[in-house]
Design a protein around this motif. Structure first.
Motif, PDB file in Angstrom:
ATOM      1  N   ASN A 140      29.587  66.472  47.661  1.00 24.83           N
ATOM      2  CA  ASN A 140      28.160  66.665  47.419  1.00 24.83           C
ATOM      3  C   ASN A 140      27.366  65.377  47.557  1.00 24.83           C
ATOM      4  N   LEU A 141      27.857  64.304  46.928  1.00 27.78           N
ATOM      5  CA  LEU A 141      27.121  63.043  46.942  1.00 27.78           C
ATOM      6  C   LEU A 141      27.028  62.480  48.356  1.00 27.78           C
ATOM      7  N   CYS A 142      28.119  62.527  49.099  1.00 33.35           N
ATOM      8  CA  CYS A 142      28.111  62.031  50.482  1.00 33.35           C
ATOM      9  C   CYS A 142      27.155  62.848  51.343  1.00 33.35           C
ATOM     10  N   PHE A 143      27.179  64.167  51.176  1.00 31.95           N
ATOM     11  CA  PHE A 143      26.290  65.027  51.948  1.00 31.95           C
ATOM     12  C   PHE A 143      24.836  64.808  51.548  1.00 31.95           C
ATOM     13  N   PHE A 144      24.611  64.555  50.264  1.00 33.43           N
ATOM     14  CA  PHE A 144      23.260  64.259  49.793  1.00 33.43           C
ATOM     15  C   PHE A 144      22.727  62.981  50.443  1.00 33.43           C
ATOM     16  N   LEU A 145      23.534  61.939  50.467  1.00 38.13           N
ATOM     17  CA  LEU A 145      23.108  60.672  51.079  1.00 38.13           C
ATOM     18  C   LEU A 145      22.883  60.838  52.576  1.00 38.13           C
ATOM     19  N   LEU A 146      23.732  61.621  53.226  1.00 35.22           N
ATOM     20  CA  LEU A 146      23.576  61.856  54.666  1.00 35.22           C
ATOM     21  C   LEU A 146      22.264  62.584  54.945  1.00 35.22           C
ATOM     22  N   LEU A 147      21.976  63.636  54.179  1.00 38.24           N
ATOM     23  CA  LEU A 147      20.731  64.374  54.357  1.00 38.24           C
ATOM     24  C   LEU A 147      19.520  63.496  54.072  1.00 38.24           C
ATOM     25  N   LEU A 148      19.624  62.659  53.046  1.00 37.77           N
ATOM     26  CA  LEU A 148      18.510  61.774  52.698  1.00 37.77           C
ATOM     27  C   LEU A 148      18.228  60.786  53.827  1.00 37.77           C
ATOM     28  N   ILE A 149      19.277  60.217  54.396  1.00 38.07           N
ATOM     29  CA  ILE A 149      19.107  59.268  55.507  1.00 38.07           C
ATOM     30  C   ILE A 149      18.505  59.978  56.715  1.00 38.07           C
ATOM     31  N   ILE A 150      19.025  61.167  57.036  1.00 39.39           N
ATOM     32  CA  ILE A 150      18.502  61.930  58.174  1.00 39.39           C
ATOM     33  C   ILE A 150      17.030  62.263  57.959  1.00 39.39           C
ATOM     34  N   PHE A 151      16.682  62.672  56.744  1.00 43.16           N
ATOM     35  CA  PHE A 151      15.289  63.024  56.439  1.00 43.16           C
ATOM     36  C   PHE A 151      14.362  61.818  56.605  1.00 43.16           C
ATOM     37  N   CYS A 152      14.753  60.675  56.065  1.00 48.53           N
ATOM     38  CA  CYS A 152      13.916  59.468  56.162  1.00 48.53           C
ATOM     39  C   CYS A 152      13.760  59.024  57.613  1.00 48.53           C
ATOM     40  N   VAL A 153      14.868  59.015  58.353  1.00 46.34           N
ATOM     41  CA  VAL A 153      14.814  58.596  59.758  1.00 46.34           C
ATOM     42  C   VAL A 153      13.990  59.581  60.571  1.00 46.34           C
ATOM     43  N   SER A 154      14.140  60.881  60.275  1.00 46.22           N
ATOM     44  CA  SER A 154      13.409  61.909  61.015  1.00 46.22           C
ATOM     45  C   SER A 154      11.906  61.777  60.813  1.00 46.22           C
ATOM     46  N   VAL A 155      11.475  61.673  59.551  1.00 48.94           N
ATOM     47  CA  VAL A 155      10.048  61.559  59.263  1.00 48.94           C
ATOM     48  C   VAL A 155       9.481  60.256  59.834  1.00 48.94           C
ATOM     49  N   CYS A 156      10.200  59.149  59.638  1.00 45.55           N
ATOM     50  CA  CYS A 156       9.727  57.856  60.162  1.00 45.55           C
ATOM     51  C   CYS A 156       9.701  57.859  61.692  1.00 45.55           C
ATOM     52  N   VAL A 173      13.937  69.986  53.710  1.00 47.23           N
ATOM     53  CA  VAL A 173      14.913  68.993  53.252  1.00 47.23           C
ATOM     54  C   VAL A 173      14.755  68.578  51.789  1.00 47.23           C
ATOM     55  N   PRO A 174      13.544  68.295  51.267  1.00 48.81           N
ATOM     56  CA  PRO A 174      13.463  67.855  49.861  1.00 48.81           C
ATOM     57  C   PRO A 174      14.114  68.818  48.877  1.00 48.81           C
ATOM     58  N   ASN A 175      13.842  70.114  49.017  1.00 50.21           N
ATOM     59  CA  ASN A 175      14.469  71.084  48.119  1.00 50.21           C
ATOM     60  C   ASN A 175      15.962  71.205  48.386  1.00 50.21           C
ATOM     61  N   THR A 176      16.371  71.037  49.650  1.00 51.64           N
ATOM     62  CA  THR A 176      17.795  71.072  49.991  1.00 51.64           C
ATOM     63  C   THR A 176      18.538  69.923  49.320  1.00 51.64           C
ATOM     64  N   LEU A 177      17.922  68.753  49.266  1.00 51.15           N
ATOM     65  CA  LEU A 177      18.530  67.610  48.580  1.00 51.15           C
ATOM     66  C   LEU A 177      18.769  67.927  47.107  1.00 51.15           C
ATOM     67  N   HIS A 178      17.787  68.558  46.479  1.00 46.21           N
ATOM     68  CA  HIS A 178      17.932  68.946  45.068  1.00 46.21           C
ATOM     69  C   HIS A 178      19.060  69.962  44.895  1.00 46.21           C
ATOM     70  N   ILE A 179      19.170  70.904  45.828  1.00 47.77           N
ATOM     71  CA  ILE A 179      20.220  71.927  45.763  1.00 47.77           C
ATOM     72  C   ILE A 179      21.601  71.304  45.919  1.00 47.77           C
ATOM     73  N   VAL A 180      21.740  70.376  46.885  1.00 43.71           N
ATOM     74  CA  VAL A 180      23.031  69.732  47.117  1.00 43.71           C
ATOM     75  C   VAL A 180      23.443  68.891  45.919  1.00 43.71           C
ATOM     76  N   LEU A 181      22.490  68.175  45.334  1.00 37.27           N
ATOM     77  CA  LEU A 181      22.797  67.277  44.221  1.00 37.27           C
ATOM     78  C   LEU A 181      23.226  68.047  42.975  1.00 37.27           C
ATOM     79  N   TYR A 182      22.594  69.193  42.733  1.00 34.01           N
ATOM     80  CA  TYR A 182      22.882  69.954  41.511  1.00 34.01           C
ATOM     81  C   TYR A 182      23.690  71.228  41.789  1.00 34.01           C
ATOM     82  N   GLU A 183      24.235  71.347  43.006  1.00 33.08           N
ATOM     83  CA  GLU A 183      25.069  72.486  43.392  1.00 33.08           C
ATOM     84  C   GLU A 183      24.349  73.816  43.146  1.00 33.08           C
TER      85      GLU A 183
END
Length: 328
Positions: free
Chosen positions: A24-40, A78-88
């Motif tokens: 979960n944590l690894c997938f959360f960090l991956l999604l967060l990085i993808i989201f930041c890079v995508s928006v930027c 993605v923001p809500n998906t990050l919350h879902i991944v972090l809290y299962e």
């Protein structure tokens, strides 16, 4: 009989990715990085095109609209998906779930229309180059984008009016990481035939018809390119639409695999992968594809970086000079 929505189901629980377990944590960090890079990355495309005179053309104007659509899609999912991944899994209000679906479907449909307009732009540029500037002027481009938005707003209003007539009485669990139409309709205890019929016609109008227009445009483009006598000329001409063709293939390919192919219970992981591709990965790849394959964007980006570094050096020199004068 009049139906009142939100009368029974007031909260929905999104299960998300149940098979991640200890990742979960690894997938959360991956999604967060993808989201930041995508928006930027998409914001960078918009800023570079807006600030560079050499990029003030219809193709790049439509590219900024595509980037805006990708930002809308990413920030919706993605923001809500990050919350879902972090809290299962995560509970969301029913109104928030419907709102997410409205913005998600709007961004998806808008991307279909923008890609179609971009294919028409490439058709005019390659097949009718002498009349390109007269046909694809600023007025036409603005009207085309405004028409796309009006179509999307009218479509979302139709969906809202139809969904508002349904009753949702449970269960309130969706085995997904965002609120899509099919799992939402499974929660309804009303007759959903009218909603499914309306969705069928909207899919034909907003997805099937655009892809037919894109295919026809590229058939004419390919025939025109084949008439060019030199190999260098053919390669140079095709390179002007290769990025758009790559984005169309990626977008519609993942969309077809996700929604058209039959779903099986043992293929949930496979389907979740393609849901992730077209909702999370595609907004990331679009700016990468256009920036890496487009020489003009790379040159404009380098020019902007040089201008920013030059302005920074001048500002630093000015501050040092003022500090020196002040203390002498």
């Amino acid at each position: 009989m009049q139906h009142y929505n939100f009368s029974k189901v007031t909260e929905i629980f999104l299960l998300g990715f149940q098979n991640l377990q200890s990742f979960n944590l690894c997938f959360f960090l991956l999604l967060l990085i993808i989201f930041c890079v995508s928006v930027c990355g998409n914001l960078l495309i918009i800023l570079v095109v807006s600030s560079s005179r050499s990029l003030h053309s219809p193709m790049y104007f439509f590219l900024t609209q595509l980037s805006f659509t990708d930002i809308l899609l990413s920030t919706t999912i993605v923001p809500n998906t990050l919350h879902i991944v972090l809290y299962e899994g995560s509970p969301v209000s029913f109104i928030a779930c419907l709102t997410q679906y409205y913005f998600f479907s709007a961004s998806e449909a808008l991307e279909c229309l923008v890609l179609t307009v971009m294919s028409y732009d490439r058709y005019q540029a390659i097949c009718n180059p002498l009349h390109y500037t007269m046909v694809m002027d600023l007025t036409f481009c603005v009207r085309a984008i405004l028409l796309c938005w009006l179509v999307i707003l009218a479509t979302m209003l139709m969906i809202y009016l139809t969904v508002s007539r349904l009753d949702f009485c449970g269960p309130n669990i969706i085995d997904h990481f965002f609120c899509d139409l099919e799992p939402l309709l499974e929660l309804s205890c009303s007759d959903t035939f009218a909603m499914k019929l309306e969705t069928f016609f909207l899919v034909i109008f907003l997805a099937i018809c655009p892809v037919i227009v894109i295919i026809v445009s590229y058939v004419y483009i390919i025939f025109t390119i084949l008439k060019i006598p030199s190999v260098t000329g053919r390669q140079k001409t095709f390179s002007t639409c290769s990025a758009h063709l790559s984005v169309v293939s990626l977008y519609y390919g993942s969309l077809i695999i996700t929604y058209v192919f039959p779903r099986k219970q043992n293929a949930k992981t496979f389907l979740s992968l393609f849901y992730t591709v077209y909702t999370v990965i595609t907004p990331l790849l679009n700016p990468i594809i256009y920036s890496l394959s487009n020489r003009e964007i790379k040159q404009a980006l380098k020019s902007n970086v040089r201008n920013m570094s030059g302005a920074f050096r001048f500002s630093w020199f000015l501050e040092v000079s003022l500090f020196t004068v002040k203390h002498t």
